[in-house]
Write an enzyme that holds these catalytic residues in place. Structure first.
Site, PDB file in Angstrom:
ATOM      1  N   ASP A  39       0.760  -1.269  -0.151  1.00 23.57           N
ATOM      2  CA  ASP A  39       0.094   0.187  -0.058  1.00 23.57           C
ATOM      3  C   ASP A  39       1.009   1.110  -0.012  1.00 23.57           C
ATOM      4  O   ASP A  39       2.068   1.273   0.151  1.00 23.57           O
ATOM      5  CB  ASP A  39      -0.875   0.092   1.349  1.00 23.57           C
ATOM      6  CG  ASP A  39      -1.739   1.163   1.479  1.00 23.57           C
ATOM      7  OD1 ASP A  39      -2.351   1.858   0.420  1.00 23.57           O
ATOM      8  OD2 ASP A  39      -1.709   1.655   2.582  1.00 23.57           O
ATOM      9  N   ASP A  78      -0.056   5.157   1.075  1.00 23.15           N
ATOM     10  CA  ASP A  78      -0.207   6.054   2.074  1.00 23.15           C
ATOM     11  C   ASP A  78      -0.253   5.350   3.648  1.00 23.15           C
ATOM     12  O   ASP A  78      -1.313   4.635   3.670  1.00 23.15           O
ATOM     13  CB  ASP A  78      -1.050   7.040   1.920  1.00 23.15           C
ATOM     14  CG  ASP A  78      -1.066   8.363   2.613  1.00 23.15           C
ATOM     15  OD1 ASP A  78      -0.254   8.311   3.651  1.00 23.15           O
ATOM     16  OD2 ASP A  78      -1.925   9.286   2.406  1.00 23.15           O
TER      17      ASP A  78
END
Length: 236
Positions: free
Chosen positions: A18, A20
């Site tokens: 992922d 952020d």
């Protein structure tokens, strides 16, 4: 209950990150951004921030401002975020020290994110972080996390779609953790944006505070061995 679990070493054929909350922390920038957008669309920023982390902006807008829920608006909106607030973003502790040896060893890795392509490439540029060959962004799929399509697509584009391949998803949001698990991956949850209780409830395979607890050990047979330290344990 604490981050006191014994170190473990695990082999994976590839890694799906992922963005952020996992590689970067742009929370202060995102707060400023949604305050600006909230005023523009007539929605209280606090209402947006309550549900926006880990979700695609277009999905947030579909609920709060349907007239703005189109890719032209979302991509333009997100492209401005790194330009205006680049100084407010930082690396998640341990991110660069993990990515550097992975890249040197030519490990198969990708980024799978709820952000748009302009947002992701903007942040990678601002922070001078490496860009993988495979990027799955918000525009890539019809449904965002916790739907597993994004991670299934990441596996496919990275050449890791065979069921026997052992894939690690690195995530911070409960929605992302659930998406990774549903895509048939092992998941390590980072406690960077949510409480440890929220991360535990999403049922990742391992839980750590951040990427300082994820260490490259060696590359072998096209895959990579990682060591996880300071694992969250509920043992008293």
């Amino acid at each position: 209950m604490s981050y006191s679990g014994a170190p473990v070493q695990e082999f994976f054929h590839g890694l799906l990150f992922d963005m952020d909350g996992t590689i970067i922390d742009s929370t202060p920038a995102v707060v400023k951004h949604w305050h600006t957008i909230g005023k523009e669309i007539g929605v209280a920023p606090d209402v947006i921030l309550e549900t926006s982390h880990g979700r695609r902006s277009i999905d947030v807008l579909k609920v709060l401002a349907p007239e703005k829920a189109n890719w032209d608006y979302v991509c333009e909106m997100e492209a401005t975020l790194p330009r205006l607030y680049g100084g407010d973003a930082t690396e998640i502790p341990g991110a660069r020290s993990l990515l550097d040896p992975l890249i040197k060893a030519k490990t198969n890795w990708a980024i799978v994110t709820s952000g748009t392509l302009p947002l992701v490439t903007g942040w990678l540029g601002v922070l001078s972080l490496p860009r993988p060959e495979v990027l799955v962004t918000a525009e890539s799929v019809q449904d965002g996390k916790p739907d597993p399509t994004c991670y299934l697509l990441g596996r496919q584009r990275a050449g890791l779609h065979e069921p026997e391949k052992r894939i690690l998803v690195l995530e911070d949001s409960p929605a992302g953790i659930r998406a990774g698990k549903a895509a048939g991956c092992k998941v390590i949850g980072l406690v960077t944006s949510h409480t440890v209780e929220q991360v535990v409830a999403a049922e990742p395979d391992w839980i750590v505070k951040d990427l300082e607890s994820v260490r490259f050990v060696q590359s072998e047979g096209g895959g990579v061995t990682l060591e996880f330290t300071n694992l969250w344990t509920s043992a008293v």
